[in-house]
Each structure stands twice: as C-alpha cells, then as structure tokens.
Scaffold this active site. Structure first.
Site, PDB file in Angstrom:
ATOM      1  N   HIS A 215       4.546   8.813  -4.923  1.00  0.00           N
ATOM      2  CA  HIS A 215       5.638   8.785  -5.900  1.00  0.00           C
ATOM      3  C   HIS A 215       4.814   8.170  -7.071  1.00  0.00           C
ATOM      4  O   HIS A 215       3.690   7.545  -7.143  1.00  0.00           O
ATOM      5  CB  HIS A 215       6.890   7.808  -5.857  1.00  0.00           C
ATOM      6  CG  HIS A 215       6.574   6.420  -5.651  1.00  0.00           C
ATOM      7  ND1 HIS A 215       6.460   5.496  -6.552  1.00  0.00           N
ATOM      8  CD2 HIS A 215       6.238   5.624  -4.343  1.00  0.00           C
ATOM      9  CE1 HIS A 215       6.228   4.354  -5.982  1.00  0.00           C
ATOM     10  NE2 HIS A 215       6.119   4.398  -4.668  1.00  0.00           N
ATOM     11  N   GLU A 265      11.113   7.111  -7.492  1.00  0.00           N
ATOM     12  CA  GLU A 265      11.403   6.545  -6.342  1.00  0.00           C
ATOM     13  C   GLU A 265      11.895   5.137  -6.212  1.00  0.00           C
ATOM     14  O   GLU A 265      12.879   4.976  -5.425  1.00  0.00           O
ATOM     15  CB  GLU A 265      10.076   6.752  -5.537  1.00  0.00           C
ATOM     16  CG  GLU A 265       9.944   6.286  -4.115  1.00  0.00           C
ATOM     17  CD  GLU A 265       9.960   4.830  -3.812  1.00  0.00           C
ATOM     18  OE1 GLU A 265      10.131   4.500  -2.670  1.00  0.00           O
ATOM     19  OE2 GLU A 265       9.451   4.168  -4.690  1.00  0.00           O
ATOM     20  N   ASP A 293       2.647   6.720   0.570  1.00  0.00           N
ATOM     21  CA  ASP A 293       3.174   5.587  -0.434  1.00  0.00           C
ATOM     22  C   ASP A 293       2.575   4.244  -0.014  1.00  0.00           C
ATOM     23  O   ASP A 293       2.965   3.478   1.025  1.00  0.00           O
ATOM     24  CB  ASP A 293       4.635   5.571  -0.069  1.00  0.00           C
ATOM     25  CG  ASP A 293       5.231   4.578  -1.177  1.00  0.00           C
ATOM     26  OD1 ASP A 293       4.475   3.964  -2.137  1.00  0.00           O
ATOM     27  OD2 ASP A 293       6.593   4.340  -1.043  1.00  0.00           O
ATOM     28  N   HIS A 380       4.438  -4.468  -6.755  1.00  0.00           N
ATOM     29  CA  HIS A 380       5.554  -4.562  -7.885  1.00  0.00           C
ATOM     30  C   HIS A 380       5.365  -5.623  -9.069  1.00  0.00           C
ATOM     31  O   HIS A 380       6.333  -6.111  -9.514  1.00  0.00           O
ATOM     32  CB  HIS A 380       7.055  -4.557  -7.279  1.00  0.00           C
ATOM     33  CG  HIS A 380       7.408  -3.594  -6.769  1.00  0.00           C
ATOM     34  ND1 HIS A 380       8.760  -3.368  -6.130  1.00  0.00           N
ATOM     35  CD2 HIS A 380       6.903  -2.351  -6.565  1.00  0.00           C
ATOM     36  CE1 HIS A 380       8.754  -2.207  -5.627  1.00  0.00           C
ATOM     37  NE2 HIS A 380       7.772  -1.595  -5.753  1.00  0.00           N
TER      38      HIS A 380
HETATM   39  N1  BES Z   1       6.306   1.453  -1.447  1.00  0.00           N
HETATM   40  C1  BES Z   1       7.619   0.877  -1.364  1.00  0.00           C
HETATM   41  C2  BES Z   1       8.139   1.057  -0.115  1.00  0.00           C
HETATM   42  C3  BES Z   1       7.444   0.176   0.854  1.00  0.00           C
HETATM   43  C4  BES Z   1       7.321  -1.005   0.801  1.00  0.00           C
HETATM   44  C5  BES Z   1       7.234   0.766   2.488  1.00  0.00           C
HETATM   45  C6  BES Z   1       6.817  -1.648   1.993  1.00  0.00           C
HETATM   46  C7  BES Z   1       6.686  -0.098   3.330  1.00  0.00           C
HETATM   47  C8  BES Z   1       6.410  -1.078   2.910  1.00  0.00           C
HETATM   48  C9  BES Z   1       8.544   1.820  -2.230  1.00  0.00           C
HETATM   49  O1  BES Z   1       7.980   2.031  -3.424  1.00  0.00           O
HETATM   50  C10 BES Z   1       9.790   0.801  -2.716  1.00  0.00           C
HETATM   51  O2  BES Z   1       9.760  -0.295  -3.257  1.00  0.00           O
HETATM   52  N2  BES Z   1      10.803   0.992  -2.183  1.00  0.00           N
HETATM   53  C11 BES Z   1      12.033   0.436  -2.338  1.00  0.00           C
HETATM   54  C12 BES Z   1      13.226   0.921  -1.636  1.00  0.00           C
HETATM   55  C13 BES Z   1      13.844   2.401  -2.281  1.00  0.00           C
HETATM   56  C14 BES Z   1      14.641   3.121  -1.423  1.00  0.00           C
HETATM   57  C15 BES Z   1      14.374   2.316  -3.742  1.00  0.00           C
HETATM   58  C16 BES Z   1      12.083  -0.937  -1.857  1.00  0.00           C
HETATM   59  O3  BES Z   1      11.440  -1.078  -0.574  1.00  0.00           O
HETATM   60  O4  BES Z   1      12.570  -1.914  -2.348  1.00  0.00           O
HETATM   61 ZN    ZN Z   2       6.061   2.784  -3.266  1.00  0.00          ZN
END
Ligand code: BES
Ligand code: ZN
Length: 502
Positions: A215, A265, A293, A380
C-alpha cells in the site's frame, strides 16, 4: 360533511400517534452517520461508556457491525492507540453485517504451483539490488505523511505511475502498461488517492493473473505525521525492484503479472477492496495474490514470518512461498533465509478482500506479530524512516525482494515463445511483442539480408529482403499458431527462432 371531517381527523390523529410510537421505539438518531465493523470488545466498551454514539447492529464471535457517530470513530481510535484494527468502513447496514460474517466467494482453484524456473530465478537474483530498494524507500519518505486525503498521497500515485512507465520503457517493454485506479466513487469507501497498477501481459496465458501488492498510504490519522518508510514504502519498493529485475533479465511471463500499489489501506482497505471486488465481480482468473506490507524492521530471530490467519490467508500459496525459500534459500544455499509463521488476528492488510473474493493469498511479514508489537516503535509514527530500522538500510527488505522475484517467476512461468528481448550469439536481438516482430543488430556492420517466416508445415509464408539494422515487422497478417522466423545476415550468419502468435 361533519362525519367526514371527524373521520379525517381521527385518521390524522391515528397516523400521528403511530408515528410517535415508532419514534419512541426506534428513536431516529441523527448523530449516527457511519456504518462499519470493529472488534466486539471495542464496540461493547464504547456502547457502555458512550451509549448515544453507537448502535450495535449485529455481532459475530469477536466482531460487531455498528452504526456510529463521528465521535465513536475517534473513540475507537483512542482505544486502539496506534496498533490494531480500529474500524472498517461499510457503505450501509447490510454491508457491515456481511463484513463480519467473512463470507468467502467460492471459486474453483485449479492451479498447481511448481518450482521449474531455476535459471530465470538465478539470473534475476544476480541483478536485484538492495540500493535500489533503499533509494525508493527514501523517495517515498520524502512526500511526508501519505495520508489518503492529502495532495502528497495523490501525487505519490501519479509519480509512481511515471516511475513504473519509465522503468518499462528503459527495458523496451511494450508488453507493459501502467494505470491509475480512481476510487472517488467506490461504494466500499471513497478516496481521492489513486491506486496504481502495472500490467505485464502474459505471452501465453494472458487471462491468468499473478498479483503482487503493497500500500501507498502511510497512516490512518492525518494528525500524526508518518512518512511510512517501513509501512509501507518498504513493500512498494520491494515489489518495484523485483519487477525491475524481471525486466533486466528480459523475462516475459506466460501468465499476466500485475503489480499493485493500493490507495487508502490504512483507513479501511479502500483501494484493495475496490479492486478485489471488481476482479471478483468480473470473475477475473487471479491465480495468486502476494501481499508485501512492512518488510524492513527485523525484530524477530527468523527473517520472514508468514501471516496465517485462517480467515484471510490461503495455506496452499503460503506453503508454496515457504517451498520457494527452502529451494532457493535453504541452509546450504549460501544465501539462507529463515522463516516461521505468525498471526495478525484480523484482516490487517490488503490481502483481506482478495481472500474474501475467493482468491489465494499469502503475506510474508517482517517479524512475528508479538515482536512487532514490542519492538517496532516507529510504526505509524513521525520516525517511520529507513534510518531508524535496525541497520539503517534495506537489508531486511532485500530478502523479501528475492522472495517476490521467486514468487513472480515461478507462478507466472517464463514464456517459451520467442518474446524476450535477448541478443543471440550472432549479435542480433529478435523478439515478438504485441504481434510485432522486432529486430535489432548490436553492430551496424552486419544488417539483415533476408527475413523469412515458415508455418508449422515448413511452408514459407513470408519473405522480406534488406531490412537494415533495426525495425519491426507486423505479424498481424498471420493467423494464430506457431511459426519459425529465419533471418540471414549480410555476413551469412543465420538465425532461426520459433514464435507463437496469439
Ligand atoms: N501494516 C499494517 C498492518 C500490520 C500491522 C500487519 C502489524 C501486520 C502486523 C497496516 O498498514 C495497518 O495499519 N492496518 C490497520 C488495519 C486496517 C484494516 C485498517 C491496523 O492494523 O491498524
Ligand atoms: Zn501497512
């Protein structure tokens, strides 16, 4: 007359009281404007502390479909901090309820994965470059926060399209095209940011798709700066460099390859949901989807951790990714890459809606989920920059790029028809792209004297003399099938190659 008035009045009163009663039992709550899903735990917590901000529509084992206020979306974010799924947007109540059911579209899966392309893989591994990955991670970091509503995020998509187009043109690939996907009207979540898709047309099985993605946005919250060096510039850079290495070795796939940089994403998988739902609705024959990712923050003992949540990941494709590592990076390979498995616990990235559309997904991740939670302190955040990962380089991502190359080559398979720009020993390049036969001499001293085309029966169907040093001949006049192209050079050298025309 009087009677009628009385009856009419009674009717009005009855209607009014019915309405009033409706309003009593189902109060219309104008503050509840957003549908979505979240963990049951979060929904119950908000429902207890702020009963006016949320209505739970339905629940499953551990999720809730909700109708909520803007305020509730902030509350769930606060509950979660920076980790974990906050909520997933849904366009209406029915979609929200469907979403927690994780209903998977049923799709016949016929493809057997196999490892047969050792030569192409070894060639690609020789040319793949860690520093290219590093350059692109820093390039993406320089946009600042790629939050999906910002101009920076939109520009990142436009620029990536140009970058991919230039890359394809550098290697003379007119079997490659790049497009922006507009999600401004998507039903499952709108964004002004683009997804970017690069398509490498399959030379023999163009209707079978091998997909790789990551993403392009970097945070779910515009208030926190997050340049997304690891999440997910590292994924976009891995899939770009893997693809470049295919071009550098002149690899032309049998199956169509699509490289995808998904929009938005972080705010609920908007880009990948829109794309996967469209492919699903059109019954596109996607044989595999690899998600990249976060690949650059190593914080576990092993190198790669395969996410294996049973409601979002395909065990067969995941097993095949592991077979690839065993084959090319086993203990005696001289380039060992170790692996294990882990769980997100939720549909935590863009693989989710591919899976729900019935496609096979795999997701190699940078560490175990637990080590990620304990150690990846930049996730983040403002300091999500390559210089803050262990080593300060793309050493960890480099392993993922190798796996990406192996995946793309071994699932798409090298086309055996004449189509790769490949110089022969005689110093001539001869290949077919889009039904054009292209030829080029490495040295101007030896132009082509004659070019002949023979069909399968050995009958000559075409001849042209004095073609010069470079150019192309349209093959559109020939019907589909196998042909042999024969060229004779001025220096009497001769070259024959088989082509298959679609
Ligand atoms: N890269 C993360 C997802 C992630 C975090 C995968 C830790 C494996 C381990 C992704 O960008 C993200 O932050 N996803 C959101 C959820 C999404 C459905 C909005 C999250 O995990 O908060
Ligand atoms: Zn991510």
């Amino acid at each position: 007359m009087k009677k009628i008035t009385i009856i009419a009045m009674l009717l009005v009163v009855t209607a009014f009281s019915l309405n009033a009663q409706d309003n009593l039992t189902v109060p219309e709550r104008h503050n509840l404007t957003i549908y979505g899903t979240m963990s049951l735990e979060d929904a119950e917590e908000i429902s207890e502390s702020h009963p006016d901000e949320i209505e739970i529509l339905a629940t499953s084992d551990d999720e809730a479909a909700v109708h909520m206020s803007e305020e509730a979306t902030h509350l769930v974010h606060d509950l979660r901090g920076t980790h974990g799924p906050s909520y997933l947007y849904a366009s209406n109540a029915i979609d929200a309820i469907k979403q927690i059911r994780h209903e998977r579209v049923e799709r016949a899966q016929q493809m057997n994965f196999s490892i047969t392309e050792g030569e192409s893989v070894e060639n690609a591994l020789q040319v793949i470059s860690q520093s290219n990955i590093e350059d692109q991670i820093e390039e993406l970091e320089s946009y600042g926060t790629r939050y999906h509503t910002t101009a920076a995020a939109r520009r990142a998509g436009v620029d990536l399209k140009a970058k991919w187009e230039t890359m394809a043109a550098t290697y003379g690939r007119d079997d490659v095209s790049v497009r922006l996907v507009d999600h401004s009207n998507a039903s499952g979540g709108r964004t002004n940011m683009y997804s970017v898709i690069m398509t490498i047309k399959g030379a023999e099985l163009p209707d079978e798709y091998v997909i790789i993605g990551g993403h392009l946005d970097s945070t779910s919250n515009n208030n926190n700066t997050a340049p997304g060096g690891d999440d997910d510039a590292s994924g976009i850079s891995v899939i770009t460099e893997a693809t470049r290495s295919l071009f550098e070795i002149g690899f032309v796939p049998k199956r169509t390859i699509e490289v995808m940089a998904y929009a938005a994403e972080e705010v609920g998988l908007f880009g990948s949901k829109d794309i996967a739902n469209r492919y699903g609705r059109n019954n596109v024959n996607v044989v595999a989807v690899g998600q990249f990712d976060m690949s650059n923050f190593k914080s576990s003992s092993r190198d790669i951790y395969f996410v294996n949540d049973s409601n979002a990941i395909d065990p067969t494709l995941t097993g095949f990714f592991q077979d690839l590592l065993d084959e090319y990076h086993g203990p005696n390979s001289g380039d060992t890459i170790t692996y294990s498995t882990t769980q997100c616990g939720y549909g935590c990235s863009d693989h989710r809606y591919w899976f729900e559309n019935g496609y096979r997904t795999a997701f190699p991740f940078e560490s175990s989920f637990r080590d990620f939670q304990n150690n990846n302190v930049i996730y983040h955040r403002t300091n999500d920059l390559m210089r803050n990962v262990p080593g300060g380089n793309a050493n960890h991502s480099f392993k993922f790029a190798k796996l990406a190359v192996e995946y793309l080559i071994e699932v798409s398979k090298k086309s055996t028809t004449l189509s790769a720009p490949e110089f022969s020993q005689e110093g001539y390049e001869l290949y077919v792209i889009n039904n054009n036969l292209k030829y080029k001499s490495q040295s101007s001293s030896s132009p082509i004297k004659s070019l002949k085309v023979y069909d399968v029966t050995g009958k000559r169907v075409y001849r042209e003399n004095g073609l010069g040093n470079a150019g192309s001949v349209s093959l559109n006049k020939f019907s589909a099938g196998a042909y042999v192209i024969n060229i004779i050079l001025e220096n009497k050298k001769e070259l024959s190659k088989k082509v298959i025309l679609n």
